[in-house]
Scaffold this motif. Sequence first.
Motif, PDB file in Angstrom:
ATOM      1  N   ALA A  71      73.121  51.552  64.760  1.00 60.78           N
ATOM      2  CA  ALA A  71      73.790  51.527  63.449  1.00 60.78           C
ATOM      3  C   ALA A  71      75.248  51.074  63.559  1.00 60.78           C
ATOM      4  O   ALA A  71      75.755  50.395  62.670  1.00 60.78           O
ATOM      5  N   GLY A  72      75.914  51.436  64.640  1.00 61.38           N
ATOM      6  CA  GLY A  72      77.324  51.087  64.800  1.00 61.38           C
ATOM      7  C   GLY A  72      77.565  49.676  65.281  1.00 61.38           C
ATOM      8  O   GLY A  72      78.690  49.184  65.254  1.00 61.38           O
ATOM      9  N   THR A  73      76.526  49.009  65.731  1.00 60.91           N
ATOM     10  CA  THR A  73      76.654  47.646  66.237  1.00 60.91           C
ATOM     11  C   THR A  73      76.401  46.662  65.110  1.00 60.91           C
ATOM     12  O   THR A  73      75.380  46.732  64.440  1.00 60.91           O
ATOM     13  N   THR A  74      77.349  45.778  64.892  1.00 60.63           N
ATOM     14  CA  THR A  74      77.200  44.752  63.859  1.00 60.63           C
ATOM     15  C   THR A  74      77.156  43.374  64.520  1.00 60.63           C
ATOM     16  O   THR A  74      77.589  43.213  65.667  1.00 60.63           O
ATOM     17  N   LEU A  75      76.658  42.397  63.784  1.00 63.93           N
ATOM     18  CA  LEU A  75      76.643  41.034  64.306  1.00 63.93           C
ATOM     19  C   LEU A  75      78.062  40.535  64.544  1.00 63.93           C
ATOM     20  O   LEU A  75      78.309  39.793  65.496  1.00 63.93           O
ATOM     21  N   ALA A  76      79.001  40.972  63.715  1.00 62.82           N
ATOM     22  CA  ALA A  76      80.396  40.566  63.888  1.00 62.82           C
ATOM     23  C   ALA A  76      80.964  41.125  65.197  1.00 62.82           C
ATOM     24  O   ALA A  76      81.688  40.429  65.912  1.00 62.82           O
ATOM     25  N   ARG A  77      80.642  42.370  65.511  1.00 67.26           N
ATOM     26  CA  ARG A  77      81.113  42.955  66.777  1.00 67.26           C
ATOM     27  C   ARG A  77      80.477  42.255  67.973  1.00 67.26           C
ATOM     28  O   ARG A  77      81.127  42.039  68.994  1.00 67.26           O
ATOM     29  N   ILE A  78      79.197  41.927  67.867  1.00 69.97           N
ATOM     30  CA  ILE A  78      78.526  41.199  68.942  1.00 69.97           C
ATOM     31  C   ILE A  78      79.198  39.847  69.138  1.00 69.97           C
ATOM     32  O   ILE A  78      79.480  39.433  70.269  1.00 69.97           O
ATOM     33  N   ALA A  79      79.474  39.149  68.039  1.00 70.31           N
ATOM     34  CA  ALA A  79      80.129  37.841  68.108  1.00 70.31           C
ATOM     35  C   ALA A  79      81.505  37.947  68.768  1.00 70.31           C
ATOM     36  O   ALA A  79      81.853  37.134  69.630  1.00 70.31           O
ATOM     37  N   GLU A  80      82.258  38.963  68.388  1.00 75.51           N
ATOM     38  CA  GLU A  80      83.588  39.144  68.965  1.00 75.51           C
ATOM     39  C   GLU A  80      83.498  39.400  70.470  1.00 75.51           C
ATOM     40  O   GLU A  80      84.229  38.804  71.253  1.00 75.51           O
ATOM     41  N   ARG A  81      82.583  40.272  70.877  1.00 72.77           N
ATOM     42  CA  ARG A  81      82.429  40.603  72.302  1.00 72.77           C
ATOM     43  C   ARG A  81      81.943  39.393  73.106  1.00 72.77           C
ATOM     44  O   ARG A  81      82.359  39.190  74.231  1.00 72.77           O
ATOM     45  N   ALA A  82      81.030  38.594  72.515  1.00 75.12           N
ATOM     46  CA  ALA A  82      80.481  37.422  73.208  1.00 75.12           C
ATOM     47  C   ALA A  82      81.380  36.200  73.096  1.00 75.12           C
ATOM     48  O   ALA A  82      81.100  35.172  73.708  1.00 75.12           O
ATOM     49  N   GLN A  83      82.417  36.305  72.288  1.00 69.65           N
ATOM     50  CA  GLN A  83      83.369  35.216  72.045  1.00 69.65           C
ATOM     51  C   GLN A  83      82.684  33.984  71.446  1.00 69.65           C
ATOM     52  O   GLN A  83      82.868  32.862  71.898  1.00 69.65           O
ATOM     53  N   VAL A  84      81.875  34.251  70.416  1.00 73.07           N
ATOM     54  CA  VAL A  84      81.216  33.188  69.661  1.00 73.07           C
ATOM     55  C   VAL A  84      81.367  33.509  68.178  1.00 73.07           C
ATOM     56  O   VAL A  84      81.822  34.587  67.811  1.00 73.07           O
ATOM     57  N   SER A  85      80.934  32.605  67.330  1.00 73.89           N
ATOM     58  CA  SER A  85      81.006  32.854  65.891  1.00 73.89           C
ATOM     59  C   SER A  85      79.834  33.743  65.453  1.00 73.89           C
ATOM     60  O   SER A  85      78.812  33.836  66.141  1.00 73.89           O
ATOM     61  N   VAL A  86      80.000  34.369  64.291  1.00 72.67           N
ATOM     62  CA  VAL A  86      78.925  35.187  63.729  1.00 72.67           C
ATOM     63  C   VAL A  86      77.705  34.316  63.455  1.00 72.67           C
ATOM     64  O   VAL A  86      76.565  34.752  63.665  1.00 72.67           O
ATOM     65  N   GLU A  87      77.915  33.082  63.034  1.00 69.84           N
ATOM     66  CA  GLU A  87      76.813  32.166  62.766  1.00 69.84           C
ATOM     67  C   GLU A  87      75.999  31.907  64.035  1.00 69.84           C
ATOM     68  O   GLU A  87      74.763  31.822  63.983  1.00 69.84           O
ATOM     69  N   THR A  88      76.669  31.810  65.177  1.00 67.28           N
ATOM     70  CA  THR A  88      75.960  31.603  66.443  1.00 67.28           C
ATOM     71  C   THR A  88      75.105  32.814  66.772  1.00 67.28           C
ATOM     72  O   THR A  88      73.966  32.680  67.224  1.00 67.28           O
ATOM     73  N   VAL A  89      75.622  34.010  66.518  1.00 67.57           N
ATOM     74  CA  VAL A  89      74.851  35.233  66.755  1.00 67.57           C
ATOM     75  C   VAL A  89      73.658  35.271  65.807  1.00 67.57           C
ATOM     76  O   VAL A  89      72.547  35.629  66.216  1.00 67.57           O
ATOM     77  N   GLN A  90      73.850  34.902  64.549  1.00 63.75           N
ATOM     78  CA  GLN A  90      72.748  34.892  63.586  1.00 63.75           C
ATOM     79  C   GLN A  90      71.643  33.943  64.021  1.00 63.75           C
ATOM     80  O   GLN A  90      70.464  34.233  63.835  1.00 63.75           O
TER      81      GLN A  90
END
Length: 125
Positions: A41-60
Amino acid sequence: MSVTGSPTRGYRSDLRRRQAAETRARIVAAAAELFGELGYAGTTLARIAERAQVSVETVQKAGPKAALMRAAVEVSSFGVEERSSSPTSTRARPFSPCPTPPSWRCPWASWSPRSTSAWPVSGRR
């Protein structure tokens, strides 16, 4: 055939394929870390993107959160990710462990109800 009627040439780049695989590996690793730290629940796509150093669109494009969770568990548990025909597929797949287990453990493998003080004892507070 293209819109003009002439045949289209296929595009293939080993470098681009390798870069895409490295990006996906960074995304899955970031997702695994965050799921371990913050939970689902605490993990968002935006946080994943920030940690992976990519855009949210790339994570999506790497898949919905549930697919990233599954990939994180597979990589953390077995050292490999079983890829289906669709990266966004969330259907169940048969269990198939890798022949040699990874040398590291899943970050949340040691979790238990007793490992957190927020867990109610016997259903009472």
